[in-house]
Design a protein around this motif. Structure first.
Motif, PDB file in Angstrom:
ATOM      1  N   ASP A   6      35.070  36.521  23.820  1.00  0.00           N
ATOM      2  CA  ASP A   6      34.539  36.197  25.023  1.00  0.00           C
ATOM      3  C   ASP A   6      35.509  36.015  26.179  1.00  0.00           C
ATOM      4  O   ASP A   6      35.148  35.388  27.208  1.00  0.00           O
ATOM      5  N   ARG A   7      36.765  36.246  25.874  1.00  0.00           N
ATOM      6  CA  ARG A   7      37.999  35.733  26.728  1.00  0.00           C
ATOM      7  C   ARG A   7      37.858  36.118  28.139  1.00  0.00           C
ATOM      8  O   ARG A   7      37.856  35.439  29.032  1.00  0.00           O
ATOM      9  N   ASP A   8      37.717  37.483  27.971  1.00  0.00           N
ATOM     10  CA  ASP A   8      37.679  38.101  29.702  1.00  0.00           C
ATOM     11  C   ASP A   8      36.747  37.814  30.209  1.00  0.00           C
ATOM     12  O   ASP A   8      36.476  37.467  31.573  1.00  0.00           O
ATOM     13  N   ARG A   9      35.442  37.440  29.729  1.00  0.00           N
ATOM     14  CA  ARG A   9      34.308  37.123  30.357  1.00  0.00           C
ATOM     15  C   ARG A   9      34.440  35.666  30.846  1.00  0.00           C
ATOM     16  O   ARG A   9      34.131  35.261  32.030  1.00  0.00           O
ATOM     17  N   LYS A  10      34.980  34.712  29.826  1.00  0.00           N
ATOM     18  CA  LYS A  10      35.263  33.414  30.406  1.00  0.00           C
ATOM     19  C   LYS A  10      36.146  33.449  31.489  1.00  0.00           C
ATOM     20  O   LYS A  10      35.952  32.687  32.620  1.00  0.00           O
ATOM     21  N   LEU A  11      37.285  34.214  31.570  1.00  0.00           N
ATOM     22  CA  LEU A  11      38.149  34.407  32.718  1.00  0.00           C
ATOM     23  C   LEU A  11      37.735  34.795  33.855  1.00  0.00           C
ATOM     24  O   LEU A  11      37.878  34.306  34.873  1.00  0.00           O
ATOM     25  N   TYR A  12      36.589  35.974  33.614  1.00  0.00           N
ATOM     26  CA  TYR A  12      36.206  36.475  34.862  1.00  0.00           C
ATOM     27  C   TYR A  12      35.016  35.148  35.859  1.00  0.00           C
ATOM     28  O   TYR A  12      34.985  35.076  36.752  1.00  0.00           O
ATOM     29  N   ASN A  13      34.438  34.554  34.680  1.00  0.00           N
ATOM     30  CA  ASN A  13      33.509  33.418  35.378  1.00  0.00           C
ATOM     31  C   ASN A  13      34.453  32.319  35.850  1.00  0.00           C
ATOM     32  O   ASN A  13      34.198  31.750  37.078  1.00  0.00           O
ATOM     33  N   THR A  19      37.570  30.823  42.768  1.00  0.00           N
ATOM     34  CA  THR A  19      37.707  31.380  44.082  1.00  0.00           C
ATOM     35  C   THR A  19      36.620  31.084  45.135  1.00  0.00           C
ATOM     36  O   THR A  19      37.023  30.981  46.120  1.00  0.00           O
ATOM     37  N   GLU A  20      35.501  30.663  44.731  1.00  0.00           N
ATOM     38  CA  GLU A  20      34.752  30.174  45.606  1.00  0.00           C
ATOM     39  C   GLU A  20      35.061  28.985  46.502  1.00  0.00           C
ATOM     40  O   GLU A  20      34.630  28.844  47.760  1.00  0.00           O
ATOM     41  N   ASP A  21      36.007  28.317  46.126  1.00  0.00           N
ATOM     42  CA  ASP A  21      36.648  27.056  46.690  1.00  0.00           C
ATOM     43  C   ASP A  21      37.797  27.347  47.401  1.00  0.00           C
ATOM     44  O   ASP A  21      38.440  26.599  48.301  1.00  0.00           O
ATOM     45  N   VAL A  22      38.296  28.758  47.406  1.00  0.00           N
ATOM     46  CA  VAL A  22      39.459  28.888  48.241  1.00  0.00           C
ATOM     47  C   VAL A  22      39.178  29.309  49.513  1.00  0.00           C
ATOM     48  O   VAL A  22      38.413  30.185  49.917  1.00  0.00           O
ATOM     49  N   PRO A  23      39.840  28.539  50.678  1.00  0.00           N
ATOM     50  CA  PRO A  23      39.681  28.570  52.028  1.00  0.00           C
ATOM     51  C   PRO A  23      39.935  30.116  52.315  1.00  0.00           C
ATOM     52  O   PRO A  23      41.054  30.765  52.087  1.00  0.00           O
ATOM     53  N   HIS A  24      39.258  30.694  52.882  1.00  0.00           N
ATOM     54  CA  HIS A  24      39.428  32.181  53.558  1.00  0.00           C
ATOM     55  C   HIS A  24      38.735  32.361  55.088  1.00  0.00           C
ATOM     56  O   HIS A  24      37.779  31.414  55.312  1.00  0.00           O
ATOM     57  N   GLU A  25      39.258  33.346  55.650  1.00  0.00           N
ATOM     58  CA  GLU A  25      38.534  33.766  57.194  1.00  0.00           C
ATOM     59  C   GLU A  25      37.430  34.261  56.876  1.00  0.00           C
ATOM     60  O   GLU A  25      37.442  35.506  56.052  1.00  0.00           O
ATOM     61  N   GLY A  26      36.461  34.400  57.627  1.00  0.00           N
ATOM     62  CA  GLY A  26      35.142  35.342  57.531  1.00  0.00           C
ATOM     63  C   GLY A  26      34.256  35.222  56.541  1.00  0.00           C
ATOM     64  O   GLY A  26      34.347  34.031  55.564  1.00  0.00           O
ATOM     65  N   GLN A  27      33.628  36.044  56.066  1.00  0.00           N
ATOM     66  CA  GLN A  27      32.426  35.832  55.120  1.00  0.00           C
ATOM     67  C   GLN A  27      33.197  36.059  53.888  1.00  0.00           C
ATOM     68  O   GLN A  27      34.038  37.234  53.434  1.00  0.00           O
ATOM     69  N   GLN A  28      32.784  35.730  52.842  1.00  0.00           N
ATOM     70  CA  GLN A  28      33.183  35.849  51.150  1.00  0.00           C
ATOM     71  C   GLN A  28      32.659  37.284  50.915  1.00  0.00           C
ATOM     72  O   GLN A  28      31.532  37.911  51.059  1.00  0.00           O
ATOM     73  N   THR A  29      33.758  37.829  50.312  1.00  0.00           N
ATOM     74  CA  THR A  29      33.327  39.420  49.781  1.00  0.00           C
ATOM     75  C   THR A  29      32.450  39.093  48.368  1.00  0.00           C
ATOM     76  O   THR A  29      32.516  38.195  47.769  1.00  0.00           O
ATOM     77  N   LYS A  30      31.569  40.244  48.304  1.00  0.00           N
ATOM     78  CA  LYS A  30      30.670  40.017  46.924  1.00  0.00           C
ATOM     79  C   LYS A  30      31.772  40.358  45.575  1.00  0.00           C
ATOM     80  O   LYS A  30      32.691  41.079  45.814  1.00  0.00           O
ATOM     81  N   HIS A  31      31.467  39.673  44.680  1.00  0.00           N
ATOM     82  CA  HIS A  31      32.251  39.720  43.539  1.00  0.00           C
ATOM     83  C   HIS A  31      32.144  41.206  42.827  1.00  0.00           C
ATOM     84  O   HIS A  31      30.895  41.518  42.752  1.00  0.00           O
ATOM     85  N   LEU A  76      58.891  37.027  41.156  1.00  0.00           N
ATOM     86  CA  LEU A  76      57.609  36.526  40.665  1.00  0.00           C
ATOM     87  C   LEU A  76      56.516  36.216  41.959  1.00  0.00           C
ATOM     88  O   LEU A  76      56.937  35.523  42.818  1.00  0.00           O
ATOM     89  N   LEU A  77      55.572  36.826  41.824  1.00  0.00           N
ATOM     90  CA  LEU A  77      54.415  36.642  42.892  1.00  0.00           C
ATOM     91  C   LEU A  77      53.310  35.731  42.197  1.00  0.00           C
ATOM     92  O   LEU A  77      52.674  36.275  41.097  1.00  0.00           O
ATOM     93  N   GLY A  78      53.284  34.494  42.801  1.00  0.00           N
ATOM     94  CA  GLY A  78      51.760  33.878  42.622  1.00  0.00           C
ATOM     95  C   GLY A  78      50.720  34.376  43.120  1.00  0.00           C
ATOM     96  O   GLY A  78      50.701  34.524  44.452  1.00  0.00           O
ATOM     97  N   SER A  79      49.470  34.201  42.492  1.00  0.00           N
ATOM     98  CA  SER A  79      48.450  34.677  42.834  1.00  0.00           C
ATOM     99  C   SER A  79      47.417  33.600  42.806  1.00  0.00           C
ATOM    100  O   SER A  79      47.951  32.526  43.211  1.00  0.00           O
ATOM    101  N   LEU A  80      46.452  33.723  42.236  1.00  0.00           N
ATOM    102  CA  LEU A  80      45.510  32.670  42.228  1.00  0.00           C
ATOM    103  C   LEU A  80      45.874  31.416  41.306  1.00  0.00           C
ATOM    104  O   LEU A  80      46.160  31.580  40.379  1.00  0.00           O
ATOM    105  N   LEU A  81      45.428  30.252  42.077  1.00  0.00           N
ATOM    106  CA  LEU A  81      45.861  28.904  41.191  1.00  0.00           C
ATOM    107  C   LEU A  81      44.613  27.967  41.385  1.00  0.00           C
ATOM    108  O   LEU A  81      44.326  27.778  42.553  1.00  0.00           O
ATOM    109  N   GLY A  82      43.882  27.956  40.434  1.00  0.00           N
ATOM    110  CA  GLY A  82      42.513  27.094  40.695  1.00  0.00           C
ATOM    111  C   GLY A  82      42.198  26.262  39.489  1.00  0.00           C
ATOM    112  O   GLY A  82      42.498  26.573  38.297  1.00  0.00           O
ATOM    113  N   VAL A  83      41.298  25.181  39.845  1.00  0.00           N
ATOM    114  CA  VAL A  83      40.788  24.450  38.656  1.00  0.00           C
ATOM    115  C   VAL A  83      39.417  24.249  38.984  1.00  0.00           C
ATOM    116  O   VAL A  83      38.923  23.835  40.125  1.00  0.00           O
TER     117      VAL A  83
END
Length: 146
Positions: A6-13, A19-31, A76-83
């Protein structure tokens, strides 16, 4: 974690929860659906599997740090960092970020680049604490079409 079916599904969730808590401009896109996300979120050539760090509490995935690069690059490029919300304020994001810095050094990267929204004060503070500086060569632009 490779033995967890279930690793990939857990990572997806986890990915979409933080990502829901990452500030962004405009409306959030659909997952995107799970398979689409696996294609670009895990299997894209820029993703470095051994630089995709997951913080765990028991069997629960609670934080992540994504790192990647362009082919044959020394950057090296950092992408999402979240808790997950209920685990914030415990130094988990800091630990994930420090692990990413160590990975960059261990693998001979010349530079570690990352970005965050100007509204994301906690992430701005974390990056400042760790010695990141603003990169004048990057500017995000947007053209509204509606």
């Amino acid at each position: 974690m490779g033995s967890d079916p279930d690793r990939d599904r857990k990572l997806y969730n986890l990915y979409w929860e933080v990502t829901e808590d990452v500030p962004h401009e405009g409306q959030q896109t659909k997952h995107p659906d799970f398979d689409e996300w696996v294609a670009w979120g895990l299997n894209d050539p820029s993703v470095i599997p051994d630089a995709y760090f997951i913080a765990m509490h028991g069997e629960k995935y609670i934080g992540l740090r994504e790192l990647g690069t362009y082919l044959d690059s020394d950057v090296l490029l950092g992408s999402l960092l979240g808790v997950r919300r209920e685990y914030r304020g415990r130094g988990i994001g800091l630990a994930l970020q420090l692990r990413g810095i160590a990975y960059a050094r261990e693998h001979g990267f010349r530079l570690l680049k990352t970005c965050t929204a100007v509204q994301n004060a906690p992430m701005q503070a974390l990056f400042s604490k760790l010695g990141y500086r603003r990169d004048p060569e990057w500017q995000q632009c947007q053209k509204d079409l509606h």
